[in-house]
Design a protein around this motif. Sequence first.
Motif, PDB file in Angstrom:
ATOM      1  N   GLN A  40      -6.868   7.152   8.248  1.00 11.68           N
ATOM      2  CA  GLN A  40      -6.903   8.485   7.658  1.00 11.68           C
ATOM      3  C   GLN A  40      -5.787   9.320   8.266  1.00 11.68           C
ATOM      4  O   GLN A  40      -5.535   9.252   9.459  1.00 11.68           O
ATOM      5  N   GLU A  41      -5.148  10.106   7.426  1.00  9.02           N
ATOM      6  CA  GLU A  41      -4.052  10.961   7.889  1.00  9.02           C
ATOM      7  C   GLU A  41      -4.273  12.361   7.321  1.00  9.02           C
ATOM      8  O   GLU A  41      -4.451  12.524   6.121  1.00  9.02           O
ATOM      9  N   SER A  42      -4.294  13.349   8.193  1.00 10.95           N
ATOM     10  CA  SER A  42      -4.509  14.722   7.726  1.00 10.95           C
ATOM     11  C   SER A  42      -3.214  15.296   7.187  1.00 10.95           C
ATOM     12  O   SER A  42      -2.130  14.902   7.613  1.00 10.95           O
ATOM     13  N   PRO A  43      -3.321  16.232   6.260  1.00 10.99           N
ATOM     14  CA  PRO A  43      -2.099  16.938   5.865  1.00 10.99           C
ATOM     15  C   PRO A  43      -1.627  17.800   7.036  1.00 10.99           C
ATOM     16  O   PRO A  43      -2.437  18.377   7.753  1.00 10.99           O
ATOM     17  N   VAL A  44      -0.339  17.834   7.240  1.00  8.42           N
ATOM     18  CA  VAL A  44       0.234  18.623   8.335  1.00  8.42           C
ATOM     19  C   VAL A  44       0.242  20.081   7.912  1.00  8.42           C
ATOM     20  O   VAL A  44       0.640  20.408   6.798  1.00  8.42           O
ATOM     21  N   LYS A  45      -0.237  20.955   8.810  1.00  2.64           N
ATOM     22  CA  LYS A  45      -0.222  22.376   8.466  1.00  2.64           C
ATOM     23  C   LYS A  45       0.287  23.202   9.631  1.00  2.64           C
ATOM     24  O   LYS A  45       0.146  22.825  10.790  1.00  2.64           O
ATOM     25  N   ARG A  46       0.884  24.333   9.279  1.00  2.18           N
ATOM     26  CA  ARG A  46       1.434  25.242  10.278  1.00  2.18           C
ATOM     27  C   ARG A  46       0.291  26.061  10.863  1.00  2.18           C
ATOM     28  O   ARG A  46      -0.551  26.576  10.139  1.00  2.18           O
ATOM     29  N   ILE A  47       0.280  26.169  12.190  1.00  4.43           N
ATOM     30  CA  ILE A  47      -0.749  26.963  12.858  1.00  4.43           C
ATOM     31  C   ILE A  47      -0.088  27.933  13.832  1.00  4.43           C
ATOM     32  O   ILE A  47       1.039  27.704  14.274  1.00  4.43           O
ATOM     33  N   ALA A  48      -0.799  28.996  14.143  1.00  6.86           N
ATOM     34  CA  ALA A  48      -0.352  29.935  15.173  1.00  6.86           C
ATOM     35  C   ALA A  48      -0.898  29.443  16.505  1.00  6.86           C
ATOM     36  O   ALA A  48      -2.072  29.084  16.608  1.00  6.86           O
ATOM     37  N   LEU A  49      -0.041  29.380  17.508  1.00  6.92           N
ATOM     38  CA  LEU A  49      -0.462  28.931  18.828  1.00  6.92           C
ATOM     39  C   LEU A  49      -1.158  30.063  19.575  1.00  6.92           C
ATOM     40  O   LEU A  49      -0.814  31.233  19.416  1.00  6.92           O
ATOM     41  N   ALA A  50      -2.141  29.722  20.389  1.00  2.00           N
ATOM     42  CA  ALA A  50      -2.870  30.723  21.171  1.00  2.00           C
ATOM     43  C   ALA A  50      -1.966  31.364  22.223  1.00  2.00           C
ATOM     44  O   ALA A  50      -2.164  32.513  22.597  1.00  2.00           O
ATOM     45  N   TYR A  51      -0.990  30.614  22.703  1.00  2.00           N
ATOM     46  CA  TYR A  51      -0.013  31.131  23.658  1.00  2.00           C
ATOM     47  C   TYR A  51       1.310  30.426  23.398  1.00  2.00           C
ATOM     48  O   TYR A  51       1.357  29.363  22.784  1.00  2.00           O
ATOM     49  N   LYS A  52       2.383  31.007  23.850  1.00  2.00           N
ATOM     50  CA  LYS A  52       3.711  30.456  23.598  1.00  2.00           C
ATOM     51  C   LYS A  52       3.918  29.147  24.352  1.00  2.00           C
ATOM     52  O   LYS A  52       3.510  29.009  25.501  1.00  2.00           O
ATOM     53  N   ILE A  53       4.549  28.216  23.682  1.00  2.00           N
ATOM     54  CA  ILE A  53       4.974  26.957  24.307  1.00  2.00           C
ATOM     55  C   ILE A  53       6.484  26.913  24.130  1.00  2.00           C
ATOM     56  O   ILE A  53       6.975  26.812  23.000  1.00  2.00           O
ATOM     57  N   GLU A  54       7.192  27.011  25.227  1.00  2.00           N
ATOM     58  CA  GLU A  54       8.657  27.059  25.214  1.00  2.00           C
ATOM     59  C   GLU A  54       9.163  28.077  24.183  1.00  2.00           C
ATOM     60  O   GLU A  54       9.993  27.760  23.335  1.00  2.00           O
ATOM     61  N   LYS A  55       8.618  29.277  24.222  1.00  2.00           N
ATOM     62  CA  LYS A  55       8.990  30.425  23.385  1.00  2.00           C
ATOM     63  C   LYS A  55       8.607  30.264  21.915  1.00  2.00           C
ATOM     64  O   LYS A  55       8.985  31.080  21.082  1.00  2.00           O
ATOM     65  N   GLU A  56       7.873  29.215  21.563  1.00  2.00           N
ATOM     66  CA  GLU A  56       7.423  29.007  20.180  1.00  2.00           C
ATOM     67  C   GLU A  56       6.036  29.607  20.012  1.00  2.00           C
ATOM     68  O   GLU A  56       5.169  29.448  20.869  1.00  2.00           O
ATOM     69  N   THR A  57       5.822  30.301  18.905  1.00  2.00           N
ATOM     70  CA  THR A  57       4.514  30.903  18.636  1.00  2.00           C
ATOM     71  C   THR A  57       3.765  30.171  17.523  1.00  2.00           C
ATOM     72  O   THR A  57       2.594  30.424  17.293  1.00  2.00           O
ATOM     73  N   GLN A  58       4.452  29.251  16.824  1.00  2.00           N
ATOM     74  CA  GLN A  58       3.836  28.463  15.761  1.00  2.00           C
ATOM     75  C   GLN A  58       4.234  27.006  15.923  1.00  2.00           C
ATOM     76  O   GLN A  58       5.261  26.695  16.515  1.00  2.00           O
ATOM     77  N   ALA A  59       3.391  26.123  15.370  1.00  2.00           N
ATOM     78  CA  ALA A  59       3.683  24.691  15.421  1.00  2.00           C
ATOM     79  C   ALA A  59       3.033  24.027  14.212  1.00  2.00           C
ATOM     80  O   ALA A  59       2.205  24.627  13.522  1.00  2.00           O
ATOM     81  N   PHE A  60       3.400  22.792  13.967  1.00  2.00           N
ATOM     82  CA  PHE A  60       2.779  22.002  12.911  1.00  2.00           C
ATOM     83  C   PHE A  60       1.771  21.071  13.560  1.00  2.00           C
ATOM     84  O   PHE A  60       2.097  20.335  14.486  1.00  2.00           O
ATOM     85  N   PHE A  61       0.536  21.112  13.047  1.00  2.68           N
ATOM     86  CA  PHE A  61      -0.555  20.331  13.605  1.00  2.68           C
ATOM     87  C   PHE A  61      -0.969  19.251  12.619  1.00  2.68           C
ATOM     88  O   PHE A  61      -1.025  19.473  11.412  1.00  2.68           O
ATOM     89  N   GLY A  62      -1.268  18.083  13.153  1.00  3.35           N
ATOM     90  CA  GLY A  62      -1.765  16.983  12.331  1.00  3.35           C
ATOM     91  C   GLY A  62      -2.554  16.020  13.185  1.00  3.35           C
ATOM     92  O   GLY A  62      -2.553  16.097  14.406  1.00  3.35           O
ATOM     93  N   PHE A  63      -3.260  15.113  12.514  1.00  4.63           N
ATOM     94  CA  PHE A  63      -3.970  14.061  13.234  1.00  4.63           C
ATOM     95  C   PHE A  63      -4.051  12.799  12.402  1.00  4.63           C
ATOM     96  O   PHE A  63      -3.913  12.829  11.171  1.00  4.63           O
ATOM     97  N   LEU A  64      -4.214  11.695  13.083  1.00  3.27           N
ATOM     98  CA  LEU A  64      -4.330  10.375  12.467  1.00  3.27           C
ATOM     99  C   LEU A  64      -5.548   9.668  13.036  1.00  3.27           C
ATOM    100  O   LEU A  64      -5.894   9.841  14.188  1.00  3.27           O
ATOM    101  N   HIS A  65      -6.188   8.847  12.213  1.00  3.23           N
ATOM    102  CA  HIS A  65      -7.261   7.964  12.686  1.00  3.23           C
ATOM    103  C   HIS A  65      -6.770   6.543  12.571  1.00  3.23           C
ATOM    104  O   HIS A  65      -6.105   6.190  11.628  1.00  3.23           O
TER     105      HIS A  65
END
Length: 65
Positions: A40-65
Amino acid sequence: METTEKPDNKSYEISFLAKTEEGALRVSKLIKQHQFEVIQESPVKRIALAYKIEKETQAFFGFLH
């Protein structure tokens, strides 16, 4: 007597964050390249990060089974 050995198949979930949508697609490609079966592969979606990671405030999240 003949014994048949079953391979030890385990199921895992891999979650990831990527900086770009292309980076997220590369994760899936890399997993398949190393001969893992993706059930199973989830669709990748843009999310807002709870805190900055290397000055980034958003990232693309996904998961695989």
